[in-house]
Write an enzyme that holds these catalytic residues in place. Sequence first.
Site, PDB file in Angstrom:
ATOM      1  N   HIS A  35      17.380  -3.046   3.358  1.00  0.00           N
ATOM      2  CA  HIS A  35      15.956  -2.717   3.491  1.00  0.00           C
ATOM      3  C   HIS A  35      15.539  -2.051   2.186  1.00  0.00           C
ATOM      4  O   HIS A  35      16.020  -0.973   1.855  1.00  0.00           O
ATOM      5  CB  HIS A  35      15.749  -1.759   4.663  1.00  0.00           C
ATOM      6  CG  HIS A  35      14.345  -1.751   5.202  1.00  0.00           C
ATOM      7  ND1 HIS A  35      13.854  -2.743   6.019  1.00  0.00           N
ATOM      8  CD2 HIS A  35      13.342  -0.868   5.029  1.00  0.00           C
ATOM      9  CE1 HIS A  35      12.593  -2.456   6.338  1.00  0.00           C
ATOM     10  NE2 HIS A  35      12.265  -1.334   5.771  1.00  0.00           N
ATOM     11  N   LYS A 180       4.451  -5.981   7.607  1.00  0.00           N
ATOM     12  CA  LYS A 180       4.262  -5.100   6.454  1.00  0.00           C
ATOM     13  C   LYS A 180       5.266  -5.536   5.406  1.00  0.00           C
ATOM     14  O   LYS A 180       6.457  -5.647   5.705  1.00  0.00           O
ATOM     15  CB  LYS A 180       4.516  -3.662   6.892  1.00  0.00           C
ATOM     16  CG  LYS A 180       4.656  -2.664   5.751  1.00  0.00           C
ATOM     17  CD  LYS A 180       4.281  -1.278   6.251  1.00  0.00           C
ATOM     18  CE  LYS A 180       5.370  -0.264   6.024  1.00  0.00           C
ATOM     19  NZ  LYS A 180       4.884   1.102   6.307  1.00  0.00           N
ATOM     20  N   LYS A 182       7.144  -4.797   1.915  1.00  0.00           N
ATOM     21  CA  LYS A 182       7.473  -3.708   0.999  1.00  0.00           C
ATOM     22  C   LYS A 182       7.380  -4.219  -0.434  1.00  0.00           C
ATOM     23  O   LYS A 182       8.085  -5.160  -0.809  1.00  0.00           O
ATOM     24  CB  LYS A 182       8.893  -3.207   1.286  1.00  0.00           C
ATOM     25  CG  LYS A 182       8.976  -2.316   2.494  1.00  0.00           C
ATOM     26  CD  LYS A 182       8.225  -1.023   2.263  1.00  0.00           C
ATOM     27  CE  LYS A 182       8.381  -0.101   3.440  1.00  0.00           C
ATOM     28  NZ  LYS A 182       7.637   1.152   3.289  1.00  0.00           N
ATOM     29  N   ASP A 211       2.973  -2.279   1.487  1.00  0.00           N
ATOM     30  CA  ASP A 211       3.244  -0.867   1.222  1.00  0.00           C
ATOM     31  C   ASP A 211       3.947  -0.774  -0.130  1.00  0.00           C
ATOM     32  O   ASP A 211       5.066  -1.269  -0.268  1.00  0.00           O
ATOM     33  CB  ASP A 211       4.143  -0.271   2.325  1.00  0.00           C
ATOM     34  CG  ASP A 211       4.319   1.242   2.160  1.00  0.00           C
ATOM     35  OD1 ASP A 211       4.928   1.851   3.055  1.00  0.00           O
ATOM     36  OD2 ASP A 211       3.830   1.801   1.157  1.00  0.00           O
ATOM     37  N   GLU A 237      -0.886   0.133   1.666  1.00  0.00           N
ATOM     38  CA  GLU A 237      -0.394   1.491   1.900  1.00  0.00           C
ATOM     39  C   GLU A 237       0.068   2.135   0.609  1.00  0.00           C
ATOM     40  O   GLU A 237       0.799   1.508  -0.182  1.00  0.00           O
ATOM     41  CB  GLU A 237       0.768   1.415   2.888  1.00  0.00           C
ATOM     42  CG  GLU A 237       1.305   2.712   3.385  1.00  0.00           C
ATOM     43  CD  GLU A 237       2.299   2.510   4.531  1.00  0.00           C
ATOM     44  OE1 GLU A 237       2.357   1.411   5.120  1.00  0.00           O
ATOM     45  OE2 GLU A 237       3.021   3.474   4.831  1.00  0.00           O
ATOM     46  N   ASP A 263      -0.112   7.394   3.134  1.00  0.00           N
ATOM     47  CA  ASP A 263       1.164   7.727   3.776  1.00  0.00           C
ATOM     48  C   ASP A 263       1.729   8.990   3.114  1.00  0.00           C
ATOM     49  O   ASP A 263       1.444  10.105   3.546  1.00  0.00           O
ATOM     50  CB  ASP A 263       2.140   6.543   3.692  1.00  0.00           C
ATOM     51  CG  ASP A 263       3.422   6.819   4.492  1.00  0.00           C
ATOM     52  OD1 ASP A 263       4.317   5.963   4.503  1.00  0.00           O
ATOM     53  OD2 ASP A 263       3.510   7.890   5.114  1.00  0.00           O
ATOM     54  N   LYS A 287       3.404  10.432  11.135  1.00  0.00           N
ATOM     55  CA  LYS A 287       4.867  10.419  11.280  1.00  0.00           C
ATOM     56  C   LYS A 287       5.383  11.817  11.581  1.00  0.00           C
ATOM     57  O   LYS A 287       4.984  12.788  10.918  1.00  0.00           O
ATOM     58  CB  LYS A 287       5.543   9.959   9.969  1.00  0.00           C
ATOM     59  CG  LYS A 287       5.139   8.594   9.503  1.00  0.00           C
ATOM     60  CD  LYS A 287       5.883   8.167   8.245  1.00  0.00           C
ATOM     61  CE  LYS A 287       5.368   6.809   7.817  1.00  0.00           C
ATOM     62  NZ  LYS A 287       6.102   6.237   6.668  1.00  0.00           N
ATOM     63  N   GLU A 341       4.375   0.966  13.882  1.00  0.00           N
ATOM     64  CA  GLU A 341       5.394   0.210  13.142  1.00  0.00           C
ATOM     65  C   GLU A 341       6.806   0.601  13.585  1.00  0.00           C
ATOM     66  O   GLU A 341       7.731   0.623  12.807  1.00  0.00           O
ATOM     67  CB  GLU A 341       5.240   0.440  11.633  1.00  0.00           C
ATOM     68  CG  GLU A 341       5.332   1.879  11.191  1.00  0.00           C
ATOM     69  CD  GLU A 341       5.228   2.077   9.694  1.00  0.00           C
ATOM     70  OE1 GLU A 341       4.835   1.145   8.963  1.00  0.00           O
ATOM     71  OE2 GLU A 341       5.576   3.188   9.231  1.00  0.00           O
TER      72      GLU A 341
HETATM   73  C1  MUC Z   1       7.068   3.914   4.734  1.00  0.00           C
HETATM   74  O1  MUC Z   1       6.829   4.305   3.596  1.00  0.00           O
HETATM   75  O2  MUC Z   1       6.169   3.436   5.404  1.00  0.00           O
HETATM   76  C2  MUC Z   1       8.096   2.670   7.287  1.00  0.00           C
HETATM   77  C3  MUC Z   1       8.408   1.374   7.479  1.00  0.00           C
HETATM   78  C4  MUC Z   1       9.264   0.974   6.436  1.00  0.00           C
HETATM   79  O3  MUC Z   1       9.804  -0.134   6.300  1.00  0.00           O
HETATM   80  O4  MUC Z   1       9.437   1.987   5.573  1.00  0.00           O
HETATM   81  C5  MUC Z   1       8.976   3.164   6.223  1.00  0.00           C
HETATM   82  C6  MUC Z   1       8.460   4.153   5.277  1.00  0.00           C
HETATM   83 MG    MG Z   2       4.698   3.959   3.795  1.00  0.00          MG
END
Ligand code: MUC
Ligand code: MG
Length: 387
Positions: A35, A180, A182, A211, A237, A263, A287, A341
Amino acid sequence: MQDLRQGAAALHPTRDLVIREVAATIIDVPTLREHKLSQTAVRAQSYVLVRVRLENGATGIGEAATLGGPRWSEESVEAIKANIDAYLAPALLGRPASAFVANGAVLDAAAKRNNAAKAAIDTALHDAVGKSLGLPVSALLGGAVRTSMPVLWTLASGDPAQEADEAERKLGERLHRRFKVKLGAKAPADDMRRMRHLAKVLGGRAELIADANQAWDEPTARRCLGELADMGAALVEQPVAAWNVDAMARLRARPGTPPLLADECVFDIHDMLRVGTAGAADAVSLKLVKHASLRGVQDVAAVATAAGVQLYGGCLLESSIGAAAHLHVFSTLREVEWGCEHFGPQILAADLVREPLRFSDFEVHLPQGPGLGVEIDEDAVRRFARD
Ligand code: MUC
Ligand code: MG
């Protein structure tokens, strides 16, 4: 006026709910695939499992999640356990578990920030009190207004072909239809190429958000946000560094910028007020690792709502323990416009509870029953406990 943060004996209706033990255990659970985020990549999730025991024998569990050690935020499981053992647990022993607000003040006097550690303890206290009173945690927080919510999946292998396949599987299983992606680990051009591929493959059948985890400077964010808008990204994000709230506001004011999700720039109510009054975000990710307690999530949500900022149920890849805690508090918020999420239980090689959370029809369901509504799997804890 007797201040309820002093002393312990006068606080509780009965001695039953007095906190007798707070224990912290580091747990490392492998993930099903790597991840990758902008500043870190993981093949395992590390948590601190917090267990409390009350005078009446009731026990409660909570979870502090991290992502890549002290790289998503400053807390690592080693530091979380050390500060619980040395400062936070001793401050609570002998106090009534049900004095949630006063206990929060006592924890804040014992240690600055350490929000993930505090949230895990707060969760465990709510679980133990809920089980003592036969009430779900949501009932201790004002009551649930929903018993399930939409849940997204995060695509984060960095390989667009693998990510497209993964998304197709999740869509086909009717688990997720918002993804989402990354970004930020690779050069912007690579990220945009990857995102364009996913938008082409999934367009019209699923919603894409992105994000960047603070990866871009303002000029880079300007370029990427324009391209992401063209690709139909529904939300972007934390495109820039957490400190740069003014840049988020300038970016958001530009025509054609997709809605922005705050975030890492929003940990407490003061951050939320600043982001809200600066017009720096359309939504905020809630969170427990940021807001330090279940009521802290409600407090940040209230400031966001007052500022017209929408709510998004965030995570840090919690197991079903931490995910359940979030779902209980999210269930008490009248609107969570962006769903949540909490896909974490599905990316772990094994969960830490006997009956993992239920995912169906693109939603995740609030576990029923007293407390968190989940039961620890002691075999899993033994298997994955660090020592
Ligand atoms: C984040 O920054 O959002 C939440 C889902 C993910 O894959 O990473 C986290 C942290
Ligand atoms: Mg985030």
